[in-house]
Every structure is written in structure tokens, then in C-alpha cells.
Design an enzyme around this catalytic site. Structure first.
Site, PDB file in Angstrom:
ATOM      1  CG  ASP A   1      -1.821   1.129   1.391  1.00 47.22           C
ATOM      2  OD1 ASP A   1      -2.753   1.176   0.584  1.00 47.22           O
ATOM      3  OD2 ASP A   1      -1.639   1.973   2.293  1.00 47.22           O
TER       4      ASP A   1
ATOM      5  CD  GLU B   1      -2.389   2.302  -3.425  1.00 47.29           C
ATOM      6  OE1 GLU B   1      -3.391   2.973  -3.676  1.00 47.29           O
ATOM      7  OE2 GLU B   1      -1.757   2.427  -2.378  1.00 47.29           O
TER       8      GLU B   1
HETATM    9  C1  NOJ Z   1      -4.602   3.148  -0.497  1.00 47.03           C
HETATM   10  C2  NOJ Z   1      -5.781   2.290  -0.168  1.00 47.03           C
HETATM   11  O1  NOJ Z   1      -6.278   1.709  -1.358  1.00 47.03           O
HETATM   12  C3  NOJ Z   1      -6.813   3.165   0.498  1.00 47.03           C
HETATM   13  O2  NOJ Z   1      -8.015   2.473   0.694  1.00 47.03           O
HETATM   14  C4  NOJ Z   1      -6.251   3.695   1.785  1.00 47.03           C
HETATM   15  O3  NOJ Z   1      -7.161   4.614   2.354  1.00 47.03           O
HETATM   16  C5  NOJ Z   1      -4.911   4.395   1.576  1.00 47.03           C
HETATM   17  N1  NOJ Z   1      -4.021   3.661   0.710  1.00 47.03           N
HETATM   18  C6  NOJ Z   1      -4.198   4.609   2.888  1.00 47.03           C
HETATM   19  O4  NOJ Z   1      -3.725   3.394   3.370  1.00 47.03           O
END
Ligand code: NOJ
Length: 541
Positions: free
Chosen positions: A202, A244
Site C-alpha cells: 500500500d 500500489e
Molecule cells: C490506499 C488504499 O487503497 C486506500 O483504501 C487507503 O485509504 C490508503 N491507501 C491509505 O492506506
């Protein structure tokens, strides 16, 4: 299980929100045992790997992306034993399991943060990023624009400001502290030893802070990520890291390194352009972004998606494009969130079966491997009256029984099931669609099966095919060794008559893989076609 180390290059992914999928205990929350009960469904669809949204103990200020304990399972979801049972049951079916690894921040309820705020001399103080003023890192954007005023928040107990890129309940970890690195290796090892097949990492662009930069994609960040990868390769070959990074293609490219950083990365910018193309009947945005996408090392792969658990992000478009997307796809203010649109695939595309199929045709034939968001395979709707991103996280619609077959609870569910005239569970559900061979579910399943049988559609080279300069036509050839597939798509609401220039040696009759319809090629290697509004063809050559 298939032991090909490069399995992810050809896999079909399914993003699964455990709370929403299936409630095995009747308490109104989906859980890990519930997922086990539905693995046969996932298998039947053709999925090779499920990605679980965060399952860890958390106060749920950001639905689990605010972790309070990296080594447990949230009580709503079950136990570590249940997690092991899920991994085993998935592996028995040749399905892999990956889960979120949240590196950038913890919850403010995490014991590290509690200790850090309580004392300047605590060894945990330096796990986070503190400052006496809010003056540092002024060039950094705010991501959660609708709720956060600053990336700094004053902590009364600590007597200092702490740094956070997301909610103020999610303090950023300090990657200048080697202890933090060590903690994260430990976390990874714990889950890998339980049998997990990898992580969706993430928010990786934001790990480090450096004055005078926008604190994204810094060299220090890449150096750390490469260490994670080396660790995986050394001790857990075949397990993957999915990146991501919501960034432009040229900025995502370094996350693949020389094939020694991430195995996979989401292709964020192509996603909104698929919606632009379908709304405007013009493929130019998709063409431009793919032409701008650098090649990646052989052992790497892009991940494409149409929707996910967040808002449809409009960060990777121009200001003008963003305004246009909002105007077209989010006419009501409550449909918007931060720089995006908080709606699901089917409602976005007017619940028009032709457009939904066309979007999926792009998803399954463009380079990269697809991730399907749970429920989109049956065209689930959303609930814009729920706050934040909860409107696209409603219970999976299994059948027409009470609670959509998701839960036997008498009381409230974690969120109401969709119950409106168009998308209500009475009409839109797995049972109905499984029984109807013309349903969206069967079309998606057929697309997945076709992709899995075609080397060309999986990893074939990609070439644009010229279609009379007609901007409404998006055509390309995917080709691998002896397998070639010509994909032709009409992005517009009008019939299109065209002639495609084909490479020499194309046979006289081409067959559409999905419908088995035959199409004759006219002389001079030209292919004359009439395409119905939003029609798509996957022609086997
Ligand atoms: C990306 C995630 O997809 C999202 O849902 C989240 O709020 C943020 N990162 C923070 O972790």
C-alpha cells in the site's frame, strides 16, 4: 499448486473485501470462514489469486488501512487459525492469496504510536516523523483533500506535530529509522510463513520525506523496496509484491527496477481513460497513455483494473479532464470524493450491458493482468448515501433471500445491502446470473476463460492496428508465437463501418473467440467490418 515462479504474469486476480463477501457467523460482518465457503464460486469464475483488503486488528478509521497490530486478525474476521484455513482451502483449489501490506503508516492506536507519543525518550518515538513546527515539507500535496487540512497534526500528549499522508489517525512511519525496516521484515516473514503468496504493498511512494521534494518516489524509497524484494527472492521465491503507486507511467516504471523491485504494479492512469474513451466515443486517451507507458522487464507485469474499493481516482489526469469526468460521471456532488468518483462500474456505465462488456473487453485484452473487483462480475450497484468509500463496499449479492444471502443475521449488517429497483439484490445476484447463460456473470467468465486459453491475450506483444483514422475504433493485435488475436472495439454509440489494415498472411476467415461468429477478410489484406454500437470482437488469427 502450479509451481511456475512467474505465475503472476498470466493470472486473473480478484479483489475481495472480507467484510463484504460472506458472513459465516451471522453477526452481520463477512469473515474469513465465509470466504472459504465461497472459494468454489471464485474458482468457477476462473480466478487464480485473491487479494484480501486489510484483515488486521484496527480501529477501522480507514477500514483497516490503519493497522493496530500487524500480527493478528480483526475479531470481526476471525482468527489466525481461520486465516491459515483460508490459505489452505485456497491452495487446494489452486488459488493464491495475497493481502495488503501497509508499510507507510500505522493506526494512532498502534502500541508503537502510543509509546511514541507518551515519551520523547521512548525507543518508539523515532518510529514516527515529528516536528515542532508545521513548516517542513511544504511542497507535499494532501491526498485526502476532503478531510485533511495539513499533513501535520498536533499531538497534545507528544507536544509535537506528527506527519501523515492520509487521515490524521494514520501517522506515517519513519523510514530513516532502521528499526522500522526491521519491523517490516518481521511482519512480512510472519505472513509468508503462514503461507501467504504475496502482498499488495500500500501507498509505497510516500515512505521517505526529504526537504525540497514532493516526498514521492524518492531514491531512498526505491532502495528500501529493493531490499524487500531481495528478501522475498532469497527466502520465498514465487511469492509476489504488487505495487500500489498512483503515479504516471514513467514514475511507476522505476518500481519495477531491473526486475529486482516489484513483480507487479497497478496501471493507474489507463483506468480513467477507459471511461473517457467510452463516454466520448474516442480512443485517443487510451492510445496516448499506452504509448507513454515504458516497457517493463520480462519478469514484471502490469495490473489493470476498472474499479476497486477506493474512489475512481482522477489524480492521473489533467485538471480539464478531471472536470469533464466529474461532469459526465459524477453529476451530483455526493458522488465525488477527494479527486475522484465514489461509484461502481455498472452505475458509472449507466447499467448499459454493452458498455459494461466493452469496458471489460478492454480490461481483458490490453497488456497486463486484470483485477476484478468483487461484485462487478454481476454488475452490482453502489450506495452514494453511505459516507467515504463505503458506498462501493456493500455486501456481496448472492441470492434473493433476506440480506442477499450474505448473512443470516437478524440485526443490522455492517452496511445495508443494495435494495433499489435497478441494482437491488432481488434482481442482481449470483444465483440468478449463474442460472442465466446470457448474464453478465457468464460473459465475464467466458472472457476470463478465453484469456486463459490464449497465449496472445496473456502476454502477447501489442501493436496498434490502423482503422481508417476512425477515432471511435480501438483496434490492436496481440500476438505470441503461433497465436494472434485481433481485438476490434467500437467505443461509440453509433454503428461504425470501417476497413482495417491487416498484416500480410492473414487467413480469409476470422473467428470471434467469444461468439464463434465468422468474419470474412476482403482482398488486399483489408478487413471490412460493420460494428454495432459498443461492439467488440476478439478475432483469432
Ligand atoms: C490506499 C488504499 O487503497 C486506500 O483504501 C487507503 O485509504 C490508503 N491507501 C491509505 O492506506
Amino acid at each position: 499448486m502450479n509451481d511456475n515462479l512467474l505465475w503472476y504474469k498470466n493470472a486473473i486476480f480478484y479483489e475481495l473485501y472480507v467484510r463484504a463477501f460472506n458472513d459465516s457467523r451471522g453477526d452481520g460482518h463477512g469473515d474469513l470462514r465465509g470466504v472459504v465457503e465461497k472459494l468454489d464460486y471464485v474458482k468457477e469464475l476462473g480466478v487464480d489469486c485473491i487479494w484480501l483488503l486489510p484483515i488486521y486488528p484496527s480501529p477501522l478509521e480507514d477500514d483497516g488501512y490503519d493497522i493496530a497490530d500487524y500480527y493478528g486478525v480483526h475479531a470481526d474476521y476471525g482468527t489466525i487459525e481461520d486465516f491459515k484455513a483460508l490459505v489452505n482451502a485456497a491452495h487446494e483449489r489452486d488459488i493464491r492469496v495475497i493481502a495488503d501490506l501497509v508499510l507507510n503508516h500505522t493506526s494512532d492506536q498502534h502500541p508503537w504510536f502510543q509509546a511514541a507519543r507518551a515519551g520523547r525518550n521512548s525507543k518508539y518515538r523515532d518510529y514516527y516523523v515529528w516536528s515542532d513546527t508545521k513548516d517542513k515539507y511544504q511542497d507535499v500535496r494532501i491526498i485526502f483533500l476532503d478531510t485533511e487540512e495539513s499533513n501535520w497534526t498536533w499531538d497534545e500528549t507528544a507536544g509535537q506535530y506528527f506527519w501523515h499522508r492520509f487521515y490524521s489517525s494514520q501517522p506515517d512511519l519513519n523510514y530513516d529509522n532502521p528499526q522500522v525496516h526491521a519491523e517490516m521484515f518481521k511482519v512480512m516473514k510472519f505472513w509468508l510463513d503462514l503461507g501467504i503468496d504475496g502482498f499488495r504493498a500500500d501507498a509505497v511512494p510516500y515512505l521517505y520525506e526529504r526537504e525540497g521534494t514532493n516526498c514521492e518516489n524518492l531514491p531512498e524509497t526505491h532502495a528500501f523496496l529493493k531490499k524487500l524484494r531481495a528478501f522475498m527472492d532469497k527466502y520465498y521465491p514465487g511469492r509476489i509484491l504488487l505495487c500500489e503507486a498512483n503515479q504516471w507511467p514513467e514514475d511507476v516504471r522505476p518500481y519495477f527496477g531491473d526486475g529486482d523491485e516489484f513483480h507487479m504494479g497497478f496501471h493507474f492512469p489507463v483506468m480513467p481513460r477507459i471511461y473517457m474513451a467510452i463516454r466520448s466515443g474516442d480512443g485517443t486517451p487510451v492510445i496516448d497513455i499506452l504509448n507513454r507507458t515504458p516497457t517493463i522487464p520480462d519478469n514484471c507485469q502490469w495490473c489493470t483494473f476498472l474499479r476497486n474499493h477506493d474512489e475512481l481516482t482522477l489524480e492521473m489526469v489533467t485538471e480539464e479532464e478531471r472536470q469533464w469526468m466529474w461532469q459526465e460521471y459524477a453529476p451530483e456532488p455526493r458522488m465525488r470524493l477527494n479527486l475522484g468518483i465514489r461509484r461502481r462500474l455498472a452505475p458509472l456505465l449507466d447499467n448499459d450491458r454493452r458498455k459494461i462488456e466493452l469496458a471489460n473487453s478492454l480490461l481483458f485484452t490490453l497488456p497486463g493482468v486484470p483485477i476484478v473487483y468483487y461484485g462487478d462480475e454481476i454488475g452490482m450497484g453502489d450506495n452514494v448515501w453511505l459516507s467515504d468509500r463505503n458506498g462501493v463496499r456493500t455486501p456481496m449479492q448472492w441470492d434473493a433471500s433476506p440480506n442477499a444471502g450474505f448473512s443470516k443475521a437478524d440485526g443490522d449488517l455492517y452496511a445495508p445491502v443494495i435494495d433499489d429497483a435497478v441494482f437491488g439484490y432481488q434482481k442482481v445476484n449470483v444465483e440468478v446470473q449463474r442460472a442465466d447463460s446470457d448474464s453478465l456473470y457468464h460473459t465475464i467468465k467466458a472472457m476470463i476463460a478465453a484469456k486463459k486459453q490464449s497465449a496472445a491475450l496473456q502476454n502477447g506483444d501489442f501493436f496498434w492496428v490502423e482503422g481508417d483514422g476512425n477515432k471511435s475504433i480501438l483496434a490492436y493485435l496481440r500476438s505470441a508465437d503461433k497465436d494472434s488475436v485481433l481485438v476490434v472495439q467500437n467505443l461509440s454509440a453509433d454503428e461504425q463501418v470501417l476497413t482495417l489494415k491487416l498484416p500480410a498472411g492473414v487467413p480469409e476467415k476470422l473467428k470471434d473467440i467469444l461468439s464463434e461468429k465468422e468474419i470474412s477478410v476482403s482482398g488486399d489484406s483489408g478487413l471490412s467490418l460493420t460494428l454495432q454500437p459498443f461492439e467488440y470482437l476478439w478475432l483469432q488469427i
